[in-house]
Motif scaffolding. Structure first.
Motif, short mmCIF file in Angstrom:
data_model
loop_
_atom_site.label_atom_id
_atom_site.label_comp_id
_atom_site.label_asym_id
_atom_site.label_seq_id
_atom_site.Cartn_x
_atom_site.Cartn_y
_atom_site.Cartn_z
N ARG A 95 -5.86 4.75 -12.35
CA ARG A 95 -4.69 4.00 -11.10
C ARG A 95 -3.70 3.73 -12.31
NH1 ARG A 95 -6.50 -1.00 -8.46
NH2 ARG A 95 -5.37 -0.36 -5.99
N LEU A 96 -2.81 3.46 -10.88
CA LEU A 96 -1.28 3.41 -10.72
C LEU A 96 -1.03 1.90 -9.90
CD1 LEU A 96 0.53 6.64 -10.53
CD2 LEU A 96 0.13 4.60 -13.41
N PRO A 97 -2.07 1.33 -10.33
CA PRO A 97 -1.74 -0.28 -9.16
C PRO A 97 -1.06 -1.18 -8.86
CG PRO A 97 -2.66 -1.00 -11.18
CD PRO A 97 -2.70 0.37 -11.64
N GLU A 98 0.46 -0.80 -9.34
CA GLU A 98 1.20 -1.65 -9.19
C GLU A 98 1.63 -1.89 -8.17
OE1 GLU A 98 2.07 0.28 -13.35
OE2 GLU A 98 1.06 1.13 -11.49
N LEU A 99 1.62 -1.09 -7.15
CA LEU A 99 2.50 -1.70 -5.60
C LEU A 99 1.30 -2.77 -5.02
CD1 LEU A 99 3.29 0.74 -4.06
CD2 LEU A 99 5.10 -0.81 -4.62
N ALA A 100 -0.35 -2.19 -5.10
CA ALA A 100 -0.97 -3.05 -4.76
C ALA A 100 -1.15 -4.72 -5.58
CB ALA A 100 -2.27 -2.58 -4.77
N GLN B 72 8.05 13.35 -15.56
CA GLN B 72 8.48 14.78 -15.89
C GLN B 72 7.51 15.40 -16.07
OE1 GLN B 72 9.92 13.10 -19.95
NE2 GLN B 72 12.59 12.34 -18.23
N GLU B 73 5.85 14.86 -16.76
CA GLU B 73 4.63 15.14 -16.72
C GLU B 73 4.09 15.40 -15.76
OE1 GLU B 73 3.22 14.99 -20.93
OE2 GLU B 73 6.12 15.01 -20.64
N SER B 74 4.39 15.38 -14.79
CA SER B 74 3.73 15.77 -13.08
C SER B 74 4.04 16.01 -12.45
CB SER B 74 2.41 14.08 -13.00
OG SER B 74 2.02 14.48 -14.08
N GLY B 75 5.23 16.00 -12.39
CA GLY B 75 6.24 15.76 -10.94
C GLY B 75 5.90 14.90 -9.78
N ALA B 76 7.80 14.79 -9.19
CA ALA B 76 7.92 13.81 -8.71
C ALA B 76 6.76 13.77 -7.35
CB ALA B 76 8.91 13.91 -8.39
N ALA B 77 6.73 14.67 -6.82
CA ALA B 77 5.60 14.61 -5.33
C ALA B 77 4.55 13.63 -5.21
CB ALA B 77 5.46 15.91 -4.85
N ARG B 78 3.97 14.36 -7.04
CA ARG B 78 2.29 13.86 -7.26
C ARG B 78 2.53 12.28 -8.14
NH1 ARG B 78 0.52 19.07 -10.83
NH2 ARG B 78 -1.04 20.60 -8.54
N ILE B 79 3.04 12.14 -8.22
CA ILE B 79 3.55 10.75 -8.68
C ILE B 79 3.09 9.93 -7.37
CG2 ILE B 79 4.53 8.95 -10.69
CD1 ILE B 79 2.50 10.97 -11.44
N ARG B 80 4.80 10.38 -7.00
CA ARG B 80 4.75 9.98 -6.07
C ARG B 80 3.47 8.75 -5.10
NH1 ARG B 80 8.19 12.92 -2.98
NH2 ARG B 80 10.05 12.44 -3.87
N GLU B 81 3.04 10.13 -4.85
CA GLU B 81 1.43 9.96 -4.11
C GLU B 81 0.41 9.08 -4.63
OE1 GLU B 81 -2.73 12.01 -2.18
OE2 GLU B 81 -1.19 13.54 -3.87
N LEU B 82 0.52 8.99 -6.34
CA LEU B 82 -0.12 8.72 -6.62
C LEU B 82 -0.22 6.92 -6.34
CD1 LEU B 82 -1.68 10.32 -9.72
CD2 LEU B 82 -2.72 10.05 -8.06
N ILE C 299 -6.29 2.43 -16.82
CA ILE C 299 -4.74 1.36 -16.04
C ILE C 299 -3.72 1.09 -15.78
CG2 ILE C 299 -5.45 0.24 -14.18
CD1 ILE C 299 -8.13 0.77 -14.35
N GLY C 300 -2.71 1.35 -15.26
CA GLY C 300 -1.47 0.23 -15.26
C GLY C 300 -0.76 0.95 -16.62
N ALA C 301 -0.92 -0.31 -17.24
CA ALA C 301 0.19 -0.35 -18.35
C ALA C 301 -0.57 1.01 -19.61
CB ALA C 301 0.01 -1.76 -19.34
N GLY C 302 -2.49 1.23 -19.09
CA GLY C 302 -2.80 2.10 -20.05
C GLY C 302 -2.81 3.32 -19.79
N VAL C 303 -2.00 3.95 -18.56
CA VAL C 303 -1.83 4.80 -18.51
C VAL C 303 0.04 5.66 -18.78
CG1 VAL C 303 -0.24 6.40 -16.17
CG2 VAL C 303 -2.97 5.20 -16.43
N ALA C 304 0.33 4.33 -18.99
CA ALA C 304 2.23 4.19 -20.06
C ALA C 304 1.51 4.33 -20.78
CB ALA C 304 2.59 3.24 -19.63
N MET D 78 2.15 5.68 -4.45
CA MET D 78 2.21 4.88 -2.86
C MET D 78 0.54 4.23 -2.74
SD MET D 78 5.29 4.51 -1.73
CE MET D 78 6.85 5.11 -2.21
N THR D 79 -0.24 5.21 -2.69
CA THR D 79 -1.43 5.03 -1.75
C THR D 79 -2.75 4.28 -3.09
OG1 THR D 79 -2.03 7.44 -3.63
CG2 THR D 79 -1.43 7.26 -1.34
N GLY D 80 -1.97 4.12 -4.64
CA GLY D 80 -2.63 3.94 -6.02
C GLY D 80 -3.93 3.96 -5.54
N GLU D 81 -4.71 4.88 -4.86
CA GLU D 81 -5.46 5.92 -5.43
C GLU D 81 -6.80 5.97 -6.49
OE1 GLU D 81 -5.93 10.29 -4.81
OE2 GLU D 81 -4.50 9.75 -4.05
N ASN D 82 -8.01 5.81 -7.32
CA ASN D 82 -8.00 6.04 -7.95
C ASN D 82 -8.47 7.83 -8.07
OD1 ASN D 82 -8.72 3.22 -9.54
ND2 ASN D 82 -10.56 3.29 -7.43
#
Length: 253
Positions: free
Chosen positions: A137-142, A158-168, A115-120, A170-174
């Protein structure tokens, strides 16, 4: 290498260096102390050409549940100027850069919460294998913060693409390990009891590779994948993190 660390467990096994985040009571939350110890380990790798592979894992039920938010709050309480927070953000960036540019091949061994820093921390490793029980999860906005920990946003894009990362973001979904593999955040997904074998399948051939060839290959791949430093807005992440956390605290006071 003698393991004299407080929140890491480090084992040197010939050409392998096994580094475990070892604060299971906090979910291996990333603190300033953990960053200091990671920097010390990564600096030692730079000075030891015999190390071919560094394996990063987590003790307990989770790989890493994110940054230590209690420490964030304490820093802002005792240092309203934000110097301590900026220092923490800079250390996070240095750790992630060191993982990416280490002469050794860096391998993330993931399970449980990432999660968060763990993903980084994970995404800056060269190779990533996860147990099928991983939860991302990328929970920073929440939490009232931008995605500004460790300069991870450009790496994620770079790894996943802008559109997919934007969704994750913005939504903070698991999302689970299978979804992480679809996003190229994981290279392998296996049952947890098979995770060690999956890591070994990578490390066995890697430790036989030429150290010079491994180092040059990493430099080439980083150079081709990355934007120039002049255009890298993540260099300002420490400032953004400090400003947003301080603003959020002010808004609640």
């Amino acid at each position: 290498m003698v393991d004299a660390f407080k929140v890491l467990r480090v084992r040197h096994e010939g050409p392998l260096l096994k580094v475990q985040l070892n604060s299971p009571e906090t979910g291996n939350a990333v603190s300033g102390l953990m960053l200091d110890e990671l920097l010390a380990v990564l600096d030692s790798v730079h000075n030891d050409p015999g190390i071919r592979v560094l394996i990063l894992s987590g003790a307990g039920d989770d790989f890493c549940v994110g940054g230590d938010r209690r420490e964030f709050a304490e820093f802002l309480r005792t240092d309203p100027s934000g110097v301590a927070m900026r220092t923490l953000g800079t250390k996070a960036r240095r750790v992630c850069d060191a993982l990416a540019t280490s002469d050794a091949v860096t391998v993330a061994r993931l399970h449980g919460g990432v999660i968060g820093a763990g993903v980084a921390l994970a995404v800056y490793c060269d190779l990533r294998a996860g147990a099928d029980n991983c939860r991302f999860r990328l929970p920073e906005l929440a939490l009232g913060m931008p995605p500004a920990w460790g300069g991870s946003l450009p790496r994620l894009i770079q790894e996943s693409g802008a559109a997919r990362i934007r969704e994750l973001i913005m939504t903070g979904e698991n999302f689970d390990a299978a979804r992480a593999a679809e996003l190229s955040l994981l290279h392998k997904v296996v049952p947890e009891e098979e995770l060690e074998d999956a890591i070994s399948a990578w490390t066995r051939p890697l430790v036989r590779r030429s150290a010079a060839a491994l180092r040059t290959t990493k430099v080439m791949m980083n150079a081709y994948a990355s934007a120039s430093r002049l255009a890298d807005a993540s260099l300002f992440d420490a400032e953004l993190l400090t400003a947003s956390v301080a603003a959020g605290r002010a808004g609640r006071s």
